[in-house]
Each structure stands twice: as C-alpha cells, then as structure tokens.
Design a protein around this motif. Sequence first.
Motif, PDB file in Angstrom:
ATOM      1  N   MET A 564       0.836  -1.192   0.000  1.00  0.00           N
ATOM      2  CA  MET A 564       0.000   0.000   0.000  1.00  0.00           C
ATOM      3  C   MET A 564       0.872   1.243   0.000  1.00  0.00           C
ATOM      4  SD  MET A 564      -3.356  -0.282   0.093  1.00  0.00           S
ATOM      5  CE  MET A 564      -3.607   1.391   0.663  1.00  0.00           C
ATOM      6  N   ILE A 565       0.379   2.293  -0.698  1.00  0.00           N
ATOM      7  CA  ILE A 565       0.988   3.611  -0.596  1.00  0.00           C
ATOM      8  C   ILE A 565      -0.097   4.585  -0.169  1.00  0.00           C
ATOM      9  CG2 ILE A 565       0.663   4.125  -3.074  1.00  0.00           C
ATOM     10  CD1 ILE A 565       3.344   5.726  -2.877  1.00  0.00           C
ATOM     11  N   PHE A 566       0.250   5.477   0.770  1.00  0.00           N
ATOM     12  CA  PHE A 566      -0.690   6.440   1.335  1.00  0.00           C
ATOM     13  C   PHE A 566      -0.206   7.856   1.033  1.00  0.00           C
ATOM     14  CE2 PHE A 566      -1.167   2.606   3.748  1.00  0.00           C
ATOM     15  CZ  PHE A 566      -2.517   2.536   4.084  1.00  0.00           C
ATOM     16  N   PHE A 567      -1.169   8.735   0.685  1.00  0.00           N
ATOM     17  CA  PHE A 567      -0.887  10.148   0.455  1.00  0.00           C
ATOM     18  C   PHE A 567      -1.800  10.961   1.367  1.00  0.00           C
ATOM     19  CE2 PHE A 567      -0.041   7.883  -3.500  1.00  0.00           C
ATOM     20  CZ  PHE A 567       1.257   8.282  -3.790  1.00  0.00           C
ATOM     21  N   GLN A 568      -1.227  11.926   2.081  1.00  0.00           N
ATOM     22  CA  GLN A 568      -2.017  12.637   3.083  1.00  0.00           C
ATOM     23  C   GLN A 568      -1.611  14.108   3.178  1.00  0.00           C
ATOM     24  OE1 GLN A 568      -4.577  11.319   5.250  1.00  0.00           O
ATOM     25  NE2 GLN A 568      -4.859  13.531   5.474  1.00  0.00           N
ATOM     26  N   GLY A 569      -2.602  15.005   3.023  1.00  0.00           N
ATOM     27  CA  GLY A 569      -2.378  16.414   3.307  1.00  0.00           C
ATOM     28  C   GLY A 569      -2.400  16.647   4.807  1.00  0.00           C
ATOM     29  N   LEU A 570      -1.416  17.352   5.313  1.00  0.00           N
ATOM     30  CA  LEU A 570      -1.305  17.524   6.757  1.00  0.00           C
ATOM     31  C   LEU A 570      -2.278  18.557   7.307  1.00  0.00           C
ATOM     32  CD1 LEU A 570       2.572  17.261   7.214  1.00  0.00           C
ATOM     33  CD2 LEU A 570       0.825  15.496   7.542  1.00  0.00           C
ATOM     34  N   ASP A 571      -2.933  19.329   6.433  1.00  0.00           N
ATOM     35  CA  ASP A 571      -3.930  20.308   6.873  1.00  0.00           C
ATOM     36  C   ASP A 571      -5.354  19.818   6.627  1.00  0.00           C
ATOM     37  OD1 ASP A 571      -1.860  21.953   7.591  1.00  0.00           O
ATOM     38  OD2 ASP A 571      -1.997  23.246   5.826  1.00  0.00           O
ATOM     39  N   ASP A 572      -5.520  18.529   6.369  1.00  0.00           N
ATOM     40  CA  ASP A 572      -6.842  17.981   6.053  1.00  0.00           C
ATOM     41  C   ASP A 572      -7.730  18.003   7.298  1.00  0.00           C
ATOM     42  OD1 ASP A 572      -9.037  16.530   5.124  1.00  0.00           O
ATOM     43  OD2 ASP A 572      -7.802  15.127   3.992  1.00  0.00           O
ATOM     44  N   LYS A 573      -8.891  18.705   7.187  1.00  0.00           N
ATOM     45  CA  LYS A 573      -9.856  18.758   8.291  1.00  0.00           C
ATOM     46  C   LYS A 573     -11.014  17.792   8.067  1.00  0.00           C
ATOM     47  CE  LYS A 573      -7.769  22.153  10.470  1.00  0.00           C
ATOM     48  NZ  LYS A 573      -6.563  22.262   9.631  1.00  0.00           N
ATOM     49  N   THR A 598       3.547  12.536   2.814  1.00  0.00           N
ATOM     50  CA  THR A 598       2.781  13.623   3.414  1.00  0.00           C
ATOM     51  C   THR A 598       3.061  14.926   2.671  1.00  0.00           C
ATOM     52  OG1 THR A 598       4.528  14.087   5.018  1.00  0.00           O
ATOM     53  CG2 THR A 598       2.803  12.526   5.671  1.00  0.00           C
ATOM     54  N   LEU A 599       2.081  15.833   2.724  1.00  0.00           N
ATOM     55  CA  LEU A 599       2.204  17.099   2.005  1.00  0.00           C
ATOM     56  C   LEU A 599       1.822  18.252   2.926  1.00  0.00           C
ATOM     57  CD1 LEU A 599       0.619  14.974  -0.360  1.00  0.00           C
ATOM     58  CD2 LEU A 599       2.003  16.606  -1.617  1.00  0.00           C
ATOM     59  N   GLU A 600       2.816  19.107   3.198  1.00  0.00           N
ATOM     60  CA  GLU A 600       2.575  20.309   3.994  1.00  0.00           C
ATOM     61  C   GLU A 600       1.692  21.284   3.206  1.00  0.00           C
ATOM     62  OE1 GLU A 600       3.547  21.102   6.998  1.00  0.00           O
ATOM     63  OE2 GLU A 600       5.161  19.695   7.510  1.00  0.00           O
ATOM     64  N   GLY A 601       0.779  21.946   3.916  1.00  0.00           N
ATOM     65  CA  GLY A 601      -0.029  22.988   3.294  1.00  0.00           C
ATOM     66  C   GLY A 601      -1.137  22.489   2.401  1.00  0.00           C
ATOM     67  N   GLU A 602      -1.372  21.189   2.384  1.00  0.00           N
ATOM     68  CA  GLU A 602      -2.466  20.639   1.585  1.00  0.00           C
ATOM     69  C   GLU A 602      -3.569  20.131   2.508  1.00  0.00           C
ATOM     70  OE1 GLU A 602      -2.955  21.005  -1.417  1.00  0.00           O
ATOM     71  OE2 GLU A 602      -1.202  20.661  -2.687  1.00  0.00           O
TER      72      GLU A 602
END
Length: 645
Positions: A564-573, A598-602
């Motif tokens: 598995m590969i996971f992608f995550q915005g760190l500002d996700d509400k 992970t992606l800062e600001g997304e």
Amino acid sequence: MTEPNRPQAAPSGTWTSPISAAVVAAGAMPLSQLALDGRDVLWLAGRASEAGRTTLLRQRAGAMAELTPAPFNVRSRVHEYGGGAYAVDGGTVWFSHHADNKLYRVEDSAEPVQMTKEEAVRYADFVPDRARQRLVAVREDHLAGEAHPVNTVCAVGFDGTETILVDGNDFYAAPRLSPDGKQLAWLCWDHPRMPWQGTELWVADVADDGSLVDGRLVAGGMDESICQPEWSPEGLLHFVSDRSGWWNLYRFEHGVVHPLCPREAEFGGPHWSFGGSMYGFRSEDEIVCTYIEDGVSRLASLSTRGCTLTPIDTPYQEIRELRVTPQAVAVLAGSPTIALELALIDPATGAREVLARSIDALPDTGYLSVPRSIRYPSANGRSAYAFHYAPANKDFALPDGELPPLIVIGHGGPTGMATSTLKLATQFWTSRGFAVLDVNYGGSSGFGRSYRDLLKGQWGVIDVEDCVAGARHLAAEALADPERLLIRGSSAGGLTTLSALAFHDVFKAGASYYGVSDLAGLDADSHKFESHYNEYLIAPKAQADAVYRQRSPIHHTASLKRPMIFFQGLDDKVVPPQQSESMVEALRASRVPVAYITLEGEGHGFRKADSVVKTLEAELVFYLRVFGIPVPQGLPQVEIENLAA
C-alpha cells in the motif's frame, strides 16, 4: 513507399509518454462557478502554480481580466467543501477570501475592499439585494467555541453590518430572492440527514424593514431531496426534487407543485458544495437545462407551459455547470476528447464559442484513450456502471500474450459520480500501458435515488463489491491481467480501496489518497456537515460500534497483506492525518510493504502543482517496483518499507 511507423512492442509500465506528471499538473486548470452579468462572463480558475490559489476572471467585450490578483484566493469554507464563493451584479463583485474568510467587494476593476471583520465567520451562496443595499448569504459562525458552528441565513449590509434572517436549522443553502425582491426562498435540513437524503424548501415574505415574515414550507421533508430553487422572470418558484425517484424539475404555482418534465433522468445533483446550477431561464416560457441519463449529460430546452423537452446538440458528455440569461447560455462541460472547458452555446444552432479551457494544449490524440461506458454484473444480481479505458500510446503496443495491469478507481463522495470528461491524470496511466476502470458503484449519483440509496447502511460493502466485480469482469474478458489488478481511491474512495484489500483477495496493491480507515475516528474528528453521515452509510449510533469495528480497515490489518501507498495532506480537516498514520503504523508493524507521502499545506484534495507531480510520480514508482518493472530514469526515489529488493 516508406512504411508507416509501427508501434514498438514493450511491456506495460515501460512505455514513454509525453503526458508527464508535470504536464498533468501544469495542464489542468480547475474551472468552476460560472456567472453571467449582462454580457459579461465570469468564472473561477485554479492556479496550481500559485499554491493552488483560485482567482476570479471576467470576459467583457472579448477581453479577459483578472478581478482578484494575488494574494486573493476566492474560496469559501462553509461546510468545509465551500462553493458559492462570489456573486456579481451590475459589474460589482462580492467574494470570500480563503485566507481570512472575510467578504470583499470589487467595483469594476478596482482593488478589492474589505466588508466584514471576523475571521471566525464564514459566508457562501451570496444573493445581491441592491434595493436594501445588502447581500443575503449562508452564514457559518465559529465564534462561540462550540463543538460545531452555527449556520444561519443572514443579510450582510454593503457597509458590513449583519442581520440574521433565518435560524434554528442545522444547515441552510440556496437563498434566492424573487425578481421583485418581495420574497425569499431557501433550503434547510437537520441532522442526521444529508441534503441528498431530505431537505425542505421554504418561502417567506420580505418586510419593509428587510426581515422575513410568514415563512411557509413549499416542498420537501425527511425523504425528499430538493435542490436549486430558482425564480422565473415573472416570479414563479421552480426547483428540483427527487420525489419521483429521480431529480426532476417542478414549478410551485398557486400553492400547488406541478411537475414540468417527468423523466427517468437527473436534473440535479448532490449538494456537496454551494452554487451548483443545472438549469436557468431564457424567458418565462423557456428553461435551458442539463440532465443525466445513463451517466451521460445532455443539454435541452424545456417549454415551461407545454412541458416539451427539445434536445440541443453539443459535443459534450458531461455538463458540470450551466448558467442562463435571455442573452446567453454558458456551460462548463467536457467529453472523452474534450477537457473541461467554458463555452457559450447558441441554443438555436448549437454553435459554441470556447472562452476558457482547463487544458490549453492537449497531447496528440494518439496518446489518448477514449473510454467506453460499460454495465456489468455485480454481487447479488445487481448491475454496476463504469468507464473502461484501454492502454493507448501510438508509439507502443503490448507484446503478444501480455495483458495490461488494471487500475480500478473508486471515486470519493461516496455519492459522487465518475464522468468520462478527458482528464490528463487518467491518461497519465493509460499512455504508460495501464488499463483504467473508473467505477460508478452503487451509491453514485446520476442513476436515480434507488441506485443512490443502495449504499444506505452498506458503505464499505456495496462499493467494494462493485469495484471487485469490475476488476473480475475485465479480467474474464481478457482486458486486464488478473495477476496485476490495482485499486486506488481518495477520501471515501480510500475506504473502498482499503476495504477491497482487507476483505477480498483480488487486488495486488493499492493507493489511498487521504482515505478513511477508522469509521469511529472519522466520527470523532468529523466536521459538522458530515458528523452524522455515517448513521446513513453505516448504522445508527446505537448499533454503530459493532458495525464500525467490522467495517473499519484499521481493525483488520492482519488481513492486509498487499503493498500500500498512502498520500495525506497535513492540513486535512475532513479526513485528518491520523486516519492514514494509523494504517501506516499497523502495516509497518505487520511487515507489509508500505509507503507514506505527506504534504505540507495541503488539505482535503491537492491543489499545488508540486503536490500533483510528487504524488503521481511516487504512485507510478510504487506500482513499478511492486510488479518488478524497471523504474525509468528521472523518476524519484520512493521509500517502500518492507519491500524486498
């Protein structure tokens, strides 16, 4: 005579393609929220190269102008999904600035002027009321410090003063002022319903002091979904209702609701964001509308008196948004060979003038895969729908006997809808030798209420079964390699992805973009709009604990043996990072191959160009390494823990 170039035989994944991740990021300019103001056409355009900023553009007399230069970012955060972020009337624009949630006014081409002061108050779905020097809007108040904000319909004076007009319900949408300014219509609903389950349409008179009096219920209820109320030029209220099982058009006249065009077709869609429009008035007697049949959009003229629907010929198969005035018809639309574009349509001839394109320069058609719409058998005798994209690249072909790997996509929502409009993000895969199946599983919009309600109490079951059945169907048809079946999804589609891998032995690997893994955790962290959604999708709270545990992939990591590969915005509400991080930790501990980006600001959905490039390239490298395909030079290194060299 010279023999024409023949495609080179090469394994899937090794094909070179001009559709790079950078081309995908640079080429896709999101277009949204059309508006017509006299002969002016306005719209929002996303700027991936400017950290995902959304700006407001206007075309006037053949010249285009940007009304909201940087740093202004025209976005609303009401319900977190936003929409309805600006309004225009007589050359004046009012808009919400994403950075501070404040309202601003733009007079012609002057600098924006601030109207409101509080950053903790958000606004959407504005209606100018010039006679009273104010905007009517949906208001979301985060000032009180409560667990959830308070939603109302309010009036915001052009001087910034505010007055609450309607309160008491959990949610509001679509305030619409009658042409004479004497009546206001609006939609409302309460927990635990979502707006595509049940809403109410209300109308009230507007008193001399601007307050509302004599509010009365026009239509809707617990099990009837109303959307897009609009007033005709002479002041008759129209709306879309699914009371027949399909979102159809109705007119409210002399206290009676009249159907305008009964049809097994969808003239509306789910209210995830504000400001959607699928019909409008050319005159009192003519509506121009778009509707969906069998997953395909059509444009038509509807006689309001004779209830006659006359098709308007266009090349489009998806009409995402429609705006109508007596002078113009504007659409945001696309097709398998046309990326989303903004066009003016002549209803009499069907002639179109394209004003803006989401992709300025398309690749050669030899690198594009045109999908076919398929209906296939799924579990328990049901049918499901999807778009199948075969690999396509004029320079390459599969070696004899090789079947392509297949990427199955489960859309978000989960009431969303996969469409066939040309998307470079899909062509990125097909031009490299992958097949793609974009699934409209049970619960998707566009196929009537009964299909949408298949997901009631069945999220994580029906959607997964339909994705699994689609992969098996293509493998049985010798259109995909049964040993190289992949699944990917975002948000709700991430739950589909994780559940398919945990509970079925069909897919060999998967990619989750800000996906849901823990339903109980989602409830605990959820924002107001979706805080009761799982009561419909999974189970009422009294039965939730056991069903949540049964359905949540985080409790079944022992069954997750696939990479598995996971992608995550760190500002996700909407789906907080905790959802992805818990899965990554569990797979890491189980020694299952896993990668985490992970992606800062997304936030919920990636807007920045470098985020698009980073995630697409990482996903490609992940699949190539999992299948033992050599990784071409120029692609980044991706850390995949527990993957044997």
